[in-house]
Design a protein around this motif. Structure first.
Motif, mmCIF file in Angstrom:
data_model
loop_
_atom_site.group_PDB
_atom_site.id
_atom_site.type_symbol
_atom_site.label_atom_id
_atom_site.label_comp_id
_atom_site.label_asym_id
_atom_site.label_seq_id
_atom_site.Cartn_x
_atom_site.Cartn_y
_atom_site.Cartn_z
ATOM 1 N N MET A 1 -4.308 57.923 29.974
ATOM 2 C CA MET A 1 -3.356 56.831 30.177
ATOM 3 C C MET A 1 -3.260 56.402 31.643
ATOM 4 N N ARG A 2 -3.911 57.150 32.533
ATOM 5 C CA ARG A 2 -3.870 56.861 33.977
ATOM 6 C C ARG A 2 -2.438 56.904 34.513
ATOM 7 N N VAL A 3 -1.696 57.929 34.115
ATOM 8 C CA VAL A 3 -0.337 58.161 34.604
ATOM 9 C C VAL A 3 -0.233 59.615 35.045
ATOM 10 N N SER A 4 0.891 59.989 35.616
ATOM 11 C CA SER A 4 1.079 61.371 36.044
ATOM 12 C C SER A 4 1.455 62.251 34.848
ATOM 13 N N LYS A 5 1.278 63.551 35.021
ATOM 14 C CA LYS A 5 1.676 64.494 33.972
ATOM 15 C C LYS A 5 3.179 64.402 33.737
ATOM 16 N N MET A 6 3.953 64.177 34.799
ATOM 17 C CA MET A 6 5.409 64.070 34.647
ATOM 18 C C MET A 6 5.779 62.889 33.751
ATOM 19 N N THR A 7 5.045 61.799 33.848
ATOM 20 C CA THR A 7 5.294 60.642 32.977
ATOM 21 C C THR A 7 5.053 61.015 31.524
ATOM 22 N N VAL A 8 3.996 61.771 31.258
ATOM 23 C CA VAL A 8 3.711 62.210 29.887
ATOM 24 C C VAL A 8 4.827 63.123 29.397
ATOM 25 N N TYR A 9 5.273 64.054 30.241
ATOM 26 C CA TYR A 9 6.381 64.933 29.850
ATOM 27 C C TYR A 9 7.633 64.116 29.531
ATOM 28 N N ARG A 10 7.922 63.090 30.319
ATOM 29 C CA ARG A 10 9.090 62.233 30.047
ATOM 30 C C ARG A 10 8.938 61.527 28.707
ATOM 31 N N MET A 11 7.730 61.059 28.413
ATOM 32 C CA MET A 11 7.480 60.372 27.146
ATOM 33 C C MET A 11 7.667 61.325 25.966
ATOM 34 N N VAL A 12 7.207 62.552 26.124
ATOM 35 C CA VAL A 12 7.352 63.548 25.055
ATOM 36 C C VAL A 12 8.827 63.891 24.852
ATOM 37 N N HIS A 13 9.523 64.196 25.936
ATOM 38 C CA HIS A 13 10.939 64.568 25.829
ATOM 39 C C HIS A 13 11.801 63.396 25.376
ATOM 40 N N GLY A 14 11.387 62.175 25.697
ATOM 41 C CA GLY A 14 12.132 60.991 25.289
ATOM 42 C C GLY A 14 11.831 60.524 23.875
ATOM 43 N N GLY A 15 10.879 61.171 23.217
ATOM 44 C CA GLY A 15 10.550 60.816 21.846
ATOM 45 C C GLY A 15 9.576 59.656 21.707
ATOM 46 N N GLU A 16 9.046 59.152 22.813
ATOM 47 C CA GLU A 16 8.086 58.051 22.744
ATOM 48 C C GLU A 16 6.722 58.511 22.257
ATOM 49 N N LEU A 17 6.408 59.770 22.526
ATOM 50 C CA LEU A 17 5.107 60.322 22.188
ATOM 51 C C LEU A 17 5.320 61.657 21.473
ATOM 52 N N PRO A 18 4.927 61.767 20.202
ATOM 53 C CA PRO A 18 5.114 63.018 19.478
ATOM 54 C C PRO A 18 4.208 64.119 20.033
ATOM 55 N N ALA A 19 4.706 65.330 20.014
ATOM 56 C CA ALA A 19 3.940 66.465 20.518
ATOM 57 C C ALA A 19 4.332 67.733 19.774
ATOM 58 N N VAL A 20 3.453 68.711 19.865
ATOM 59 C CA VAL A 20 3.685 70.020 19.272
ATOM 60 C C VAL A 20 3.798 71.011 20.414
ATOM 61 N N ARG A 21 4.777 71.875 20.334
ATOM 62 C CA ARG A 21 4.928 72.886 21.372
ATOM 63 C C ARG A 21 4.096 74.107 20.989
ATOM 64 N N VAL A 22 3.245 74.548 21.909
ATOM 65 C CA VAL A 22 2.405 75.725 21.712
ATOM 66 C C VAL A 22 2.730 76.671 22.858
ATOM 67 N N GLY A 23 3.502 77.686 22.550
ATOM 68 C CA GLY A 23 3.951 78.575 23.617
ATOM 69 C C GLY A 23 4.849 77.802 24.556
ATOM 70 N N ARG A 24 4.478 77.768 25.830
ATOM 71 C CA ARG A 24 5.266 77.043 26.821
ATOM 72 C C ARG A 24 4.711 75.659 27.135
ATOM 73 N N SER A 25 3.648 75.269 26.458
ATOM 74 C CA SER A 25 3.030 73.978 26.746
ATOM 75 C C SER A 25 3.097 73.054 25.536
ATOM 76 N N PHE A 26 2.770 71.797 25.764
ATOM 77 C CA PHE A 26 2.767 70.794 24.707
ATOM 78 C C PHE A 26 1.347 70.355 24.412
#
Length: 65
Positions: free
Chosen positions: A21-46
């Motif tokens: 997506m050419r964005v920072s990892k923090m932007t992806v984390y915000r999208m995941v936590h904000g519900g914009e992008l679905p993710a699966v939690r595996v241990g401590r990572s997504f």
């Protein structure tokens, strides 16, 4: 989701999604936590399904006039 379908899903790391997506990892984390992008939690990572990243990009695409 059926077992066969789940076995076919390709999961991406947050870093891989950020690169695509050419964005920072923090932007992806915000999208995941904000519900914009679905993710699966595996241990401590997504992990984000690749098809969901493609779907997000398709739906967010804006053509220019």
């Amino acid at each position: 989701m059926s077992q066969e379908r789940l076995a076919e899903v390709r999961f991406l790391t947050v870093a891989e999604v950020a690169s695509i997506m050419r964005v920072s990892k923090m932007t992806v984390y915000r999208m995941v936590h904000g519900g914009e992008l679905p993710a699966v939690r595996v241990g401590r990572s997504f992990r984000v399904p690749e098809d969901e990243v493609q779907k997000y990009l398709r739906e967010s695409y804006m053509g220019t006039a």
